[in-house]
Write a protein that holds these residues in place. Structure first.
Motif, short mmCIF file in Angstrom:
data_model
loop_
_atom_site.label_atom_id
_atom_site.label_comp_id
_atom_site.label_asym_id
_atom_site.label_seq_id
_atom_site.Cartn_x
_atom_site.Cartn_y
_atom_site.Cartn_z
N ALA A 88 50.08 33.92 32.46
CA ALA A 88 49.19 34.32 32.47
C ALA A 88 49.11 35.65 31.46
CB ALA A 88 48.48 34.94 33.37
N SER A 89 48.30 36.09 30.80
CA SER A 89 49.17 37.90 29.20
C SER A 89 49.73 38.37 30.50
CB SER A 89 48.38 37.22 28.93
OG SER A 89 46.50 38.10 29.12
N ASN A 90 50.07 39.54 29.82
CA ASN A 90 50.08 40.77 30.53
C ASN A 90 49.12 41.35 31.27
OD1 ASN A 90 52.92 40.74 30.37
ND2 ASN A 90 53.85 41.91 29.09
N LYS A 91 48.42 41.03 29.93
CA LYS A 91 46.90 42.20 30.39
C LYS A 91 46.15 41.51 31.98
CE LYS A 91 42.95 43.18 27.40
NZ LYS A 91 42.09 43.00 26.27
N ALA A 92 46.06 40.63 31.47
CA ALA A 92 44.66 38.91 32.10
C ALA A 92 45.72 39.44 33.85
CB ALA A 92 45.21 38.09 31.75
N TYR A 93 47.37 39.81 33.58
CA TYR A 93 47.53 39.30 35.58
C TYR A 93 47.50 40.99 35.61
CZ TYR A 93 51.50 39.17 38.05
OH TYR A 93 52.76 39.67 39.52
N GLU A 94 47.82 42.11 34.78
CA GLU A 94 47.15 43.74 35.43
C GLU A 94 45.70 43.71 35.62
OE1 GLU A 94 48.38 45.74 31.89
OE2 GLU A 94 50.89 45.13 32.53
N ALA A 95 45.09 42.85 35.42
CA ALA A 95 43.40 42.68 35.83
C ALA A 95 43.08 41.66 36.86
CB ALA A 95 42.67 42.32 34.33
N GLY A 96 44.29 40.89 37.48
CA GLY A 96 43.92 40.99 38.55
C GLY A 96 44.22 39.31 39.00
N LEU A 97 45.26 38.14 37.13
CA LEU A 97 45.21 37.06 36.91
C LEU A 97 46.51 36.86 37.46
CD1 LEU A 97 43.93 34.42 36.37
CD2 LEU A 97 44.88 34.57 33.74
N THR A 98 46.51 36.76 39.25
CA THR A 98 48.29 36.96 39.72
C THR A 98 47.97 35.35 40.17
OG1 THR A 98 47.06 37.48 41.43
CG2 THR A 98 48.18 39.31 40.10
N SER A 99 47.26 34.42 40.09
CA SER A 99 47.15 32.80 40.24
C SER A 99 46.25 31.65 39.96
CB SER A 99 47.40 33.11 41.90
OG SER A 99 46.33 31.74 42.77
N PRO A 100 46.83 30.43 40.04
CA PRO A 100 45.53 29.45 38.66
C PRO A 100 44.71 29.49 39.69
CG PRO A 100 47.44 28.74 39.89
CD PRO A 100 48.23 29.78 40.17
N LYS A 101 44.46 29.95 41.19
CA LYS A 101 43.00 30.15 41.50
C LYS A 101 41.97 31.31 40.93
CE LYS A 101 44.92 29.55 46.18
NZ LYS A 101 45.63 29.25 47.35
N GLU A 102 42.46 32.03 40.38
CA GLU A 102 41.71 33.45 40.19
C GLU A 102 41.41 33.00 38.28
OE1 GLU A 102 44.39 35.66 40.96
OE2 GLU A 102 44.25 36.22 42.69
N LEU A 103 41.34 31.01 38.45
CA LEU A 103 40.93 31.36 36.66
C LEU A 103 39.81 31.00 36.32
CD1 LEU A 103 44.40 28.46 35.49
CD2 LEU A 103 43.48 30.72 34.60
N ALA A 104 38.63 30.81 37.20
CA ALA A 104 37.21 30.86 36.90
C ALA A 104 36.69 32.16 35.57
CB ALA A 104 36.79 31.10 37.95
N GLY A 105 36.06 32.36 34.63
CA GLY A 105 35.64 33.34 33.98
C GLY A 105 36.66 34.16 33.10
N ARG A 106 38.23 32.64 32.96
CA ARG A 106 39.48 33.75 32.06
C ARG A 106 39.23 33.06 30.78
NH1 ARG A 106 41.30 39.19 34.06
NH2 ARG A 106 41.28 38.52 35.87
N SER A 107 40.48 32.93 30.27
CA SER A 107 40.14 31.66 29.23
C SER A 107 41.65 31.16 28.61
CB SER A 107 40.28 33.03 27.51
OG SER A 107 40.76 34.30 27.24
N PHE A 108 42.07 30.17 28.91
CA PHE A 108 42.90 29.18 28.62
C PHE A 108 43.13 28.50 27.06
CE2 PHE A 108 46.31 25.92 29.78
CZ PHE A 108 46.43 26.19 31.02
#
Length: 342
Positions: free
Chosen positions: A123-143
């Protein structure tokens, strides 16, 4: 026709004459010219090891390395005859060309294996800090992916499937080149990616991304890359193709011993690492690149054995997504006569 048996003296004279003729410059059989498609990634290390250590030459092959930025252009080059052999991930382009009778997968290379750190989900630092800490949280994210129908596309599908996320809830960003994906993740322009550990661990160490998972948790037997050639080479150039596989397999053994099984001595590890460093991460200090190889190398199948279940699953996925024609069969894509299937 009468035949006269040779006595020992006559036989020795004949052998001496043959040697004399050779010493006066009768031409030896010319080495077979081969263009090998490669990408500047650690997973292509055996390509470089075999080249630098003369393994191709030992098999009567005169090899030139032809560099690519992604899998699909390499497949096109194989089909057109601009390259003879390639080692890269299966892609929609490769499969479509096989459906047209242009290319064949003849072996397997890089593989995911439980117990060995494989592709890292980042995860990017920005996304991690916004709550993307697990693959379970990829919905609504960019890959990030290189191209539609690439191995990265298949990988995000497997991650999404395992976490119950419809793939259309993840925004795929095709960026064409691995370097472009690295830049986009580092700058927070994309949220996530999955990449080989040699790159993933370096990004983490440099503070450009965070680890949120391992791909082997979702596909422990994934055949990451394959060996392929033109259908003409597979069918009509059997001796040359077998020679290429023997040379490459010898380099695979060197690579696995040095970086995966770690059974090689320190001098051998350094020697192999120096070879790879000429082509991969050449802008980094040698010690850094060596450490990346030791800490981030995945197994390459011994003898280029092919995981038939994995590659068949990939074929069926490409068909189910409408990226290749439904009537493409495994027989059209795979020539299993060259290596062991596992």
């Amino acid at each position: 026709m009468l035949k006269f048996p040779l006595n020992r003296r006559q036989a020795l004279i004949g052998l001496g004459a043959a040697g004399t003729m050779l010493s006066f410059g009768l031409p030896a059989r010319a080495a077979a010219k081969v263009n090998l498609g490669v990408i500047r990634l650690a997973s292509h290390a055996p390509s470089f090891i075999a080249f630098e250590r003369g393994y191709y030459k030992d098999e009567g092959l005169d090899v030139d390395l032809k560099f690519f930025e992604a899998a699909q252009p390499m497949a096109v080059a194989i089909a057109s005859g601009d390259a003879d052999y390639g080692v890269t991930a299966m892609s929609g382009g490769l499969i479509s060309l096989a459906g047209k009778g242009a290319v064949k997968v003849i072996g397997g290379a890089l593989t995911e294996e439980k117990g060995i750190v494989g592709a890292i989900i980042l995860a990017s630092n920005k996304a991690y800090e916004a709550g993307l800490t697990s693959p379970k949280e990829l919905a609504g994210r960019s890959f990030g992916i290189t191209t539609t129908g690439s191995s990265f596309h298949f990988m995000v599908y497997k991650i999404a499937q395992a976490n119950g996320i419809p793939l259309d809830q993840i925004t795929l960003r095709p960026l064409q080149k691995v370097g472009a994906v690295v830049g986009a993740l580092s700058s927070g322009q994309i949220d996530a990616w999955a990449i080989q550990p040699s790159i993933g661990k370096m990004m983490i160490a440099e503070g450009h991304a965070r680890q949120i998972g391992l791909f082997s948790d979702y596909a422990p037997d994934y055949q990451v890359t394959t060996v392929f050639t033109s259908t003409r080479n597979a069918a009509d150039e059997r001796e040359k193709t077998q020679a290429f596989i023997r040379a490459y397999s010898k380099a695979v053994d060197d690579y696995n011993a040095a970086f995966v099984d770690k059974t090689a001595d320190a001098a051998e590890v350094d020697d192999v690492a120096k070879i790879v460093h000429k082509y991969v991460e050449a802008d980094l200090p040698f010690e850094t690149a060596r450490n990346n190889l030791l800490e981030g190398s995945q197994r390459i199948n011994k003898g280029l054995a092919l995981s038939l279940n994995s590659v068949t699953e990939q074929l069926e996925w490409f068909k189910s997504e409408g990226m290749v024609k439904e009537d493409i069969t495994p027989e059209m894509l795979f020539d299993t006569s060259y290596v062991k299937t596992i």
